[in-house]
Write a protein that holds these residues in place. Sequence first.
Motif: not given
Length: 268
Positions: A138-139, A161-164, A167, A170, A204, A206, A212
Amino acid sequence: YSDTGLTASTSYSYTVAARDAAGNVSAESAAVDVTTQASADTQAPTVPTGLNGNAVSASQIDLSWNASSDNVGVTGYEVRRDGVLITTTANTSYSDTGLTASTSYSYTVAARDAAGNVSAESAAVNVTTQASADTQAPTVPTGLNGNAISSSQVDLSWTASTDNVGVVRYEIQRDGSTVGTSANTTFRDSGLLANTSYSYTVTARDAAGNVSAASNPVQVTTRTSPPPTSSSGGGGSMGSGLIVLLLITLLRTRSRGRVDFRPASLLE
């Protein structure tokens, strides 16, 4: 002499004898055996059936099908992907590799015999490769903010955060050690020491376990503890007790015609 009307792929034995005008015939020559050629094969094999495809990974699809039949014999199968010939195999299975993840492919198979006759193509089968393994973290969480709401508690908040893929939680670190996790973008850290500075970061994570990098740290100092409350018990405060002693002493000394401000304990 040309002998015609014979059967294909059949052996024949021939001899020759000579005859003169008087009708005399010689003995027969030595025999010769001759086999006619095979007939030209113009019959194609049957169409392969039961074509099945299985995506075994993000880059490989395994194919299998039922064998075709032929009047002479099948020598191989032509495999096409999206209409383009990719291989010829003598087996009834094939593994197609080097493919792209999460991509759909269409396959057909045709049978070929020794004379070069090719069957019609099988019914097509569409197969999609598996998604690639998730290796993207994640970012980094941003905007980490801390607020000391008491002498023992700090509230934290940050930007998601973002993730492909997504997430899942945390992880909160205080002074370099993980102290808790949160599915949200807030966290309350309690049980702290008063008037003490703490450093916080957040990472973060996933579902695949990718983590991250840590956010920028934020320093938060807890509040100072309030002063202890004075006791209101039977003994009273020291100041109140001293005033009482002085008043008692004053009354006693006036009755003796003098004023003495020494504590009563000294006049006993």
